[in-house]
Design an enzyme around this catalytic site. Structure first.
Site, PDB file in Angstrom:
ATOM      1  N   ASP A  45       0.826  -1.211   0.000  1.00  0.00           N
ATOM      2  CA  ASP A  45       0.000   0.000   0.000  1.00  0.00           C
ATOM      3  C   ASP A  45       0.855   1.255   0.000  1.00  0.00           C
ATOM      4  O   ASP A  45       2.025   1.217   0.385  1.00  0.00           O
ATOM      5  CB  ASP A  45      -0.844   0.033   1.278  1.00  0.00           C
ATOM      6  N   LYS A  67      -3.255   3.767  -3.090  1.00  0.00           N
ATOM      7  CA  LYS A  67      -3.486   5.093  -3.660  1.00  0.00           C
ATOM      8  C   LYS A  67      -2.294   5.993  -3.385  1.00  0.00           C
ATOM      9  O   LYS A  67      -1.832   6.087  -2.273  1.00  0.00           O
ATOM     10  CB  LYS A  67      -4.693   5.743  -2.993  1.00  0.00           C
ATOM     11  N   MET A 180      -8.677   8.365   9.297  1.00  0.00           N
ATOM     12  CA  MET A 180      -9.241   8.877   8.032  1.00  0.00           C
ATOM     13  C   MET A 180     -10.290   9.963   8.269  1.00  0.00           C
ATOM     14  O   MET A 180     -11.272  10.043   7.533  1.00  0.00           O
ATOM     15  CB  MET A 180      -9.896   7.713   7.235  1.00  0.00           C
TER      16      MET A 180
HETATM   17  N1  SAH Z   1      -4.319  -0.319   8.932  1.00  0.00           N
HETATM   18  C1  SAH Z   1      -3.846   1.008   9.308  1.00  0.00           C
HETATM   19  C2  SAH Z   1      -4.875   2.087   9.076  1.00  0.00           C
HETATM   20  C3  SAH Z   1      -5.235   2.314   7.621  1.00  0.00           C
HETATM   21  S1  SAH Z   1      -6.429   3.592   7.425  1.00  0.00           S
HETATM   22  C4  SAH Z   1      -3.397   0.995  10.765  1.00  0.00           C
HETATM   23  O1  SAH Z   1      -3.641   0.013  11.478  1.00  0.00           O
HETATM   24  O2  SAH Z   1      -2.761   1.973  11.189  1.00  0.00           O
HETATM   25  C5  SAH Z   1      -5.412   4.974   7.061  1.00  0.00           C
HETATM   26  C6  SAH Z   1      -5.453   5.985   8.182  1.00  0.00           C
HETATM   27  O3  SAH Z   1      -4.574   5.590   9.239  1.00  0.00           O
HETATM   28  C7  SAH Z   1      -4.974   7.364   7.794  1.00  0.00           C
HETATM   29  O4  SAH Z   1      -6.016   8.097   7.193  1.00  0.00           O
HETATM   30  C8  SAH Z   1      -4.576   7.936   9.132  1.00  0.00           C
HETATM   31  O5  SAH Z   1      -5.721   8.387   9.838  1.00  0.00           O
HETATM   32  C9  SAH Z   1      -4.024   6.726   9.850  1.00  0.00           C
HETATM   33  N2  SAH Z   1      -2.545   6.632   9.798  1.00  0.00           N
HETATM   34  C10 SAH Z   1      -1.821   5.640   9.242  1.00  0.00           C
HETATM   35  N3  SAH Z   1      -0.502   5.843   9.434  1.00  0.00           N
HETATM   36  C11 SAH Z   1      -0.382   6.998  10.133  1.00  0.00           C
HETATM   37  C12 SAH Z   1       0.715   7.753  10.627  1.00  0.00           C
HETATM   38  N4  SAH Z   1       1.972   7.361  10.459  1.00  0.00           N
HETATM   39  N5  SAH Z   1       0.445   8.901  11.308  1.00  0.00           N
HETATM   40  C13 SAH Z   1      -0.817   9.316  11.502  1.00  0.00           C
HETATM   41  N6  SAH Z   1      -1.895   8.650  11.050  1.00  0.00           N
HETATM   42  C14 SAH Z   1      -1.683   7.506  10.369  1.00  0.00           C
END
Ligand code: SAH
Length: 271
Positions: A45, A67, A180
């Site tokens: 991803d 994306k 998100m």
């Molecule tokens: N599976 C992932 C989440 C995917 S949804 C997990 O467990 O973390 C994607 C969302 O995750 C983003 O829109 C944001 O809100 C959050 N996110 C992912 N990585 C991040 C990071 N390094 N810092 C802040 N928010 C993050």
């Protein structure tokens, strides 16, 4: 109709659904690291950091399916199908996802196709963005004096058929982590305040958590929409809503050079 398997033939490869953590390469689990190094094909991803991608062996096929601004991203059904197809020609197929695959990662959906096709699989958890953010921004998600529980919700707010249950998220003794949610900060504010959550509830928006570009923007629920529009805010970003945010001022140990606590009345109090 989707073709999920080749009739009469079994796939001999295995699919590994792997969580890559929130960004810092050192937050990869030992198991994820080991499996990544034995990968023959990796579908990854956009949220997976370059440093983690650098751990993939040179000979392995690397396929970007997430994306990235302006570029085509594969439809979920295409990704599901590709995982199955690769399992026919490769031994170790790694599906690498940001954070944890089972937290807003569609891991369940991808596995349904894999199960239907009779392909062998394993799941390796990752550190989810909420845990990474909490640790690196100094915001414990629970604390006996502030929050007895924590909820992880999506701020997509899109599913009209299943409206957000703001009442359930407005409990003042609970920390709310919104994934998100940046584009819907206004709806989130209205929903929570409408359900009785105090306008003065401390909030933090943490962007690029656990990376050298991490930034923390602190404010209160009534200005969360302004924080979300801050010109310095870079995606991905996570919202943490609740009294525990008050601890950020004293527990924040990770301060990359460009880190800043954006000024607001609350930030001033925290310093
Ligand atoms: N599976 C992932 C989440 C995917 S949804 C997990 O467990 O973390 C994607 C969302 O995750 C983003 O829109 C944001 O809100 C959050 N996110 C992912 N990585 C991040 C990071 N390094 N810092 C802040 N928010 C993050």
């Amino acid at each position: 109709m989707e073709i999920v398997a080749l009739p009469g033939q079994a796939a001999t490869g295995k699919v590994w659904l792997v969580g890559a953590g929130p960004g810092d390469v050192d937050l990869l689990t030992v198991k994820a690291h080991r499996i990544l190094q034995s990968a023959d094909a990796v579908l990854y991803d956009a949220l997976v950091s370059d440093e983690i991608l650098a751990l993939i062996p040179k000979h392995a096929e690397k396929i970007a399916v997430g994306k990235r601004a302006g570029k085509h991203s594969a439809a979920q059904s295409e990704i599901n199908q590709l995982l199955v197809t690769k399992a026919y020609t490769r031994k170790n197929v790694v599906r690498l996802k940001g954070g944890d695959p089972f937290i807003f990662g569609r891991g369940g959906e991808e596995l349904e196709t894999i199960v239907a096709a009779g392909v062998e699989f394993e799941v390796i958890p990752g550190i989810t963005a909420a845990s990474g953010t909490a640790a690196y921004a100094g915001i414990p998600l629970t604390h006996r004096d502030y929050a007895q529980g924590v909820s992880f919700i999506t701020g997509h707010c899109k599913l009209e058929s299943r409206p957000m249950d703001w009442q359930a998220y407005a409990n003042p003794n609970n920390t709310l982590v919104v994934y998100m949610g940046i584009l819907n900060a206004d709806l989130i504010k209205q929903g929570l305040m409408g359900a009785g959550r105090s306008a003065q509830t401390p909030v933090a928006i943490v962007s690029k958590a656990t990376t050298p570009d991490q930034q923390t923007f602190v404010g209160t629920l009534d200005n969360i929409d302004e924080l979300a529009k801050h010109p310095d805010l870079v995606m991905p970003a996570l919202m943490v809503i609740g009294e525990v945010v008050e601890l950020a001022g004293s527990l924040n140990w990770f301060t990359p050079d460009n880190s800043q606590l954006i000024d607001s009345e609350l930030a001033a109090q925290l310093k």
